[in-house]
Scaffold this active site. Structure first.
Site, PDB file in Angstrom:
ATOM      1  NE  ARG A  80     -16.604 -14.566  21.688  1.00 16.55           N
ATOM      2  CZ  ARG A  80     -16.493 -13.269  21.890  1.00 16.55           C
ATOM      3  NH1 ARG A  80     -16.288 -12.826  23.102  1.00 16.55           N
ATOM      4  NH2 ARG A  80     -16.578 -12.429  20.911  1.00 16.55           N
ATOM      5  CD  GLN A 108      -8.749 -19.442  28.624  1.00 16.25           C
ATOM      6  OE1 GLN A 108      -8.584 -19.649  27.431  1.00 16.25           O
ATOM      7  NE2 GLN A 108      -8.481 -20.351  29.537  1.00 16.25           N
ATOM      8  CG  HIS A 109     -12.810 -13.871  23.353  1.00 16.57           C
ATOM      9  ND1 HIS A 109     -13.156 -12.581  23.037  1.00 16.57           N
ATOM     10  CD2 HIS A 109     -12.489 -14.473  22.197  1.00 16.57           C
ATOM     11  CE1 HIS A 109     -13.062 -12.424  21.730  1.00 16.57           C
ATOM     12  NE2 HIS A 109     -12.663 -13.558  21.196  1.00 16.57           N
ATOM     13  N   PRO A 110     -11.234 -11.426  25.291  1.00 22.85           N
ATOM     14  CG  PRO A 110      -9.961 -10.223  23.762  1.00 22.85           C
ATOM     15  CD  PRO A 110     -10.226 -11.597  24.284  1.00 22.85           C
TER      16      PRO A 110
END
Length: 150
Positions: free
Chosen positions: A49, A84-86
């Site tokens: 991200r 790892q982040h939605p």
């Protein structure tokens, strides 16, 4: 750059934190543009991200965000994206925050106008949340993200 009178901050989050060339291309619309100032951008490889912080006058800022969103949609393939982040898309969130001579209502209206243009010009669905939400059940970002992109 001339002094800004009405100032909004935006913190768009892009689903790319590993490919530096893609990140630089996505961030490019925020550089050297009248009416806006790129404050920072950071990438996180684990979350895959990039988070950009930019301030500016509402309309030039929205135009730069739209251009960056179009670039991200073109460059990021979520079918191969892992992190790892939605996330909900190549562009995950685009919050607008009032800074000077702008209200939260102004920012919500700006988000709605940008969302309409993203849908029309980029052909990408948009989920408006918090103050810009079109319905009470869409206010909470965590509820919208449930299930993620898949």
């Amino acid at each position: 750059m001339a002094a800004m009178t009405r100032v909004v901050e935006s913190v768009p989050n892009f689903s790319e934190g590993r490919d530096l060339e893609k990140i630089e291309t996505i961030v490019q619309p925020f550089r050297g543009r009248d009416g806006i100032k790129l404050l920072d951008y950071q990438r996180d490889e684990d979350h895959n991200r990039c988070v950009v912080t930019v301030v500016g006058e509402p309309e030039p800022l929205a135009a730069a965000v739209l251009e960056a969103m179009g670039t991200a949609v073109r460059l990021i393939d979520l079918r191969s994206h892992q992190g790892q982040h939605p996330r909900m898309g190549a562009v995950d969130v685009v919050p607008f925050v009032p800074v000077a001579d702008v209200t939260m209502e102004d920012c919500a209206a700006l988000a709605r106008r940008l969302g309409e243009r993203v849908g029309r010009e980029l052909g990408v669905p948009v989920y408006l949340y918090e103050y810009a939400a079109s319905a009470p059940h869409r206010r909470n970002l965590a509820d919208i993200r449930a299930g993620e992109y898949e």
